[in-house]
Motif scaffolding. Structure first.
Motif, mmCIF file in Angstrom:
data_model
loop_
_atom_site.group_PDB
_atom_site.id
_atom_site.type_symbol
_atom_site.label_atom_id
_atom_site.label_comp_id
_atom_site.label_asym_id
_atom_site.label_seq_id
_atom_site.Cartn_x
_atom_site.Cartn_y
_atom_site.Cartn_z
ATOM 1 N N ASP A 76 0.967 -1.180 0.145
ATOM 2 C CA ASP A 76 0.036 -0.032 0.033
ATOM 3 C C ASP A 76 1.000 1.361 0.047
ATOM 4 O O ASP A 76 2.220 1.330 0.044
ATOM 5 N N ARG A 77 0.271 2.288 -0.154
ATOM 6 C CA ARG A 77 1.021 3.480 -0.093
ATOM 7 C C ARG A 77 0.396 4.716 0.883
ATOM 8 O O ARG A 77 -1.014 4.398 1.137
ATOM 9 N N ILE A 78 0.783 5.830 1.239
ATOM 10 C CA ILE A 78 0.307 6.880 1.822
ATOM 11 C C ILE A 78 0.217 8.316 1.293
ATOM 12 O O ILE A 78 1.294 8.287 0.371
ATOM 13 N N THR A 79 -0.750 8.929 1.240
ATOM 14 C CA THR A 79 -0.753 10.223 0.607
ATOM 15 C C THR A 79 -1.019 11.062 2.003
ATOM 16 O O THR A 79 -1.930 11.069 2.714
ATOM 17 N N TYR A 80 -0.160 12.311 2.161
ATOM 18 C CA TYR A 80 -0.059 13.061 3.300
ATOM 19 C C TYR A 80 0.479 14.325 2.821
ATOM 20 O O TYR A 80 1.650 14.627 2.061
ATOM 21 N N ASN A 81 -0.328 15.318 2.703
ATOM 22 C CA ASN A 81 0.088 16.706 2.530
ATOM 23 C C ASN A 81 0.832 16.977 1.366
ATOM 24 O O ASN A 81 1.885 17.675 1.075
ATOM 25 N N GLY A 82 0.108 16.515 0.273
ATOM 26 C CA GLY A 82 0.526 16.680 -1.313
ATOM 27 C C GLY A 82 1.806 15.722 -1.619
ATOM 28 O O GLY A 82 2.038 15.703 -2.550
#
Length: 106
Positions: A76-82
């Protein structure tokens, strides 16, 4: 034992998983789809300079603490603050009630 501090979870993150869709033509399209948007605490953030074959660059490592979300994995991956982060480690904390996720910028 690692503690989870609900008041420290000030950051909204998005957990994403790769999905495959078969087009009518038979072609397979891979896209990232969000499956959870929990609040998280940032417990560690580093910026390390490195040299690559293409020149100089930077890579960021970050650790998030959040309440347990089932089936989070390193695919999986994470998106945070662009920014987008590849998950490199998932650790259960607080007797299974939480997760500490380590990730690097993509």
């Amino acid at each position: 034992m690692t503690m989870i501090k609900a008041g420290a979870m000030r950051h909204q993150i998005t957990l994403e998983r790769m999905t495959e869709t078969v087009q009518p033509s038979g072609a397979v399209t891979q896209t990232w789809a969000s499956y959870a948007t929990p609040r998280a605490e940032i417990v560690q953030q580093e910026l390390a300079d490195y040299l690559s074959g293409a020149g100089e660059g930077t890579t960021g490592t970050i650790a998030f603490r959040l309440w347990n979300v089932p089936n989070v994995s390193t695919s999986d991956r994470i998106t945070y603050n662009g920014a987008t982060y590849a998950i490199i480690g998932v650790l259960e904390i607080a007797n299974g009630r939480g997760l500490e996720i380590r990730a690097v910028t993509q």
